[in-house]
Design an enzyme around this catalytic site. Structure first.
Site, PDB file in Angstrom:
ATOM      1  NE  ARG A  62      10.716  -0.652   3.944  1.00  0.00           N
ATOM      2  CZ  ARG A  62      11.403  -1.248   2.963  1.00  0.00           C
ATOM      3  NH1 ARG A  62      12.108  -0.507   2.135  1.00  0.00           N
ATOM      4  NH2 ARG A  62      11.376  -2.558   2.829  1.00  0.00           N
ATOM      5  CB  SER A  84      11.320  -6.156   5.245  1.00  0.00           C
ATOM      6  OG  SER A  84      11.370  -4.750   5.169  1.00  0.00           O
ATOM      7  CG  LEU A 118      10.486  -8.846   9.172  1.00  0.00           C
ATOM      8  CD1 LEU A 118      11.119 -10.151   8.696  1.00  0.00           C
ATOM      9  CD2 LEU A 118      11.534  -7.743   9.226  1.00  0.00           C
ATOM     10  CG  ASP A 119       8.341  -3.402   5.070  1.00  0.00           C
ATOM     11  OD1 ASP A 119       8.860  -4.185   4.251  1.00  0.00           O
ATOM     12  OD2 ASP A 119       8.890  -2.341   5.434  1.00  0.00           O
ATOM     13  CE1 TYR A 120       3.521  -8.547  -0.855  1.00  0.00           C
ATOM     14  CE2 TYR A 120       4.628  -6.799  -2.076  1.00  0.00           C
ATOM     15  CZ  TYR A 120       3.932  -7.998  -2.062  1.00  0.00           C
ATOM     16  OH  TYR A 120       3.644  -8.638  -3.238  1.00  0.00           O
TER      17      TYR A 120
END
Length: 296
Positions: free
Chosen positions: A216, A120, A116-118
């Site tokens: 995204r 999210s 999970l990105d920063y």
């Protein structure tokens, strides 16, 4: 010609190191290449080397391995503002630090499954079971992942249908250009349902693939910036712990994950726990005007 009876037996060395909790398989490969591993007194630097953990004396940086760790499985609710890595060169807080700082920190070294990105948040599986982690991460497994996604502006129905059917996005990192041209790929069909309207609506999106920053990119392709992402489902798991919280999985949940990794159908809870639900919008405060004075 090599005699098959003399061929090395056992498991690959990087697998043994991962099972012993030394590092992830990828990191274990680097440790081997750096010459930090010995088998029966001999330094090994070849990644294909096999060993028998029950018979061979395996040392890492001089320390003897004591066999595989007990396999553990946790679900974590990753808050926004943490990175899903073991170590971050930009010195941002990591999910590993989040776990270690807890009073109930797991006693074994865990690794995140998927990312999970920063920016999210939501459900993140953590385990030291490298075999299951690799199986879940393979695209061929088709493990379903479900997200709540808030976007800027309301996409028209035709644009949402594009997401459902599959849409061309850039492969790799956002805005990455290779050899002077964009590398594009068609996403697999997705389930997309609007769950809250308004100027900045929320959608529930289910995917069976996990490309880099895929959600995204998908919404950017139809002209809408993603403001928030929360993962609420992974295989049979549903997000059921508060932000920053975690819990150990039951044996039944681990069995369901193994089924999902093999491409078998699994069932989720029909009633979503509170962490997996959208919070009810706060109604605007009523403005009270002062009564006008009558002229005397």
């Amino acid at each position: 010609m090599t005699n098959p009876s003399n061929a090395p037996t056992g498991d690959r060395l990087q697998k043994i190191l991962a099972q012993a909790g030394i590092a992830s398989r990828r990191k274990a490969e680097q440790i081997i290449l750096e010459g930090r591993v010995q088998i029966n007194g001999k330094t090994v630097t070849e990644l294909g080397t096999k060993a028998d953990a029950s018979k061979d004396h395996i040392r890492v940086d001089g320390k003897l391995l004591h066999g595989p760790e007990r396999q553990r499985y946790y679900v974590l609710n990753k808050p926004r503002g943490y990175v899903t890595t073991l170590d971050d060169p930009e010195h941002r807080p990591t999910v590993m630090q989040l776990l270690s700082q807890s009073r109930n920190a797991p006693e074994v070294r865990l690794y995140p499954v998927g990312r999970l990105d920063y920016l999210s948040e939501g459900l993140l599986l953590m385990t030291n079971d490298g075999t299951l982690a690799n199986a879940l991460s393979k695209a061929s497994a088709g493990v379903q992942k479900t997200y709540l996604v808030k976007v800027s502006g309301a996409p028209p129905p035709a644009a949402v249908d594009q997401l459902r059917r599959g849409i061309m996005i850039d492969r790799g990192r956002l805005n990455e250009v290779r050899s002077g041209r964009r590398d594009r790929v068609l996403t697999a069909p997705a389930t997309v349902e609007q769950v809250r309207g308004g100027d900045n609506p929320w959608f529930q999106v289910s995917l069976t693939e996990g490309r880099n920053r895929q959600l995204r990119k998908m919404f950017e392709e139809i002209g809408h910036h993603v403001e928030k992402i929360r993962r609420i489902g992974y295989g049979a798991l549903v997000l059921d712990v508060p932000p920053g919280g975690f819990r150990e999985l039951t044996m039944g949940e681990v069995t369901a994950l193994n089924r999902a990794a093999k491409g078998q159908k699994v069932e989720r809870k029909r009633v979503l726990p509170e962490p997996a639900q959208l919070k009810k919008p706060i109604p605007p405060k009523k403005k009270f005007s002062k009564p006008r004075r009558r002229p005397s």
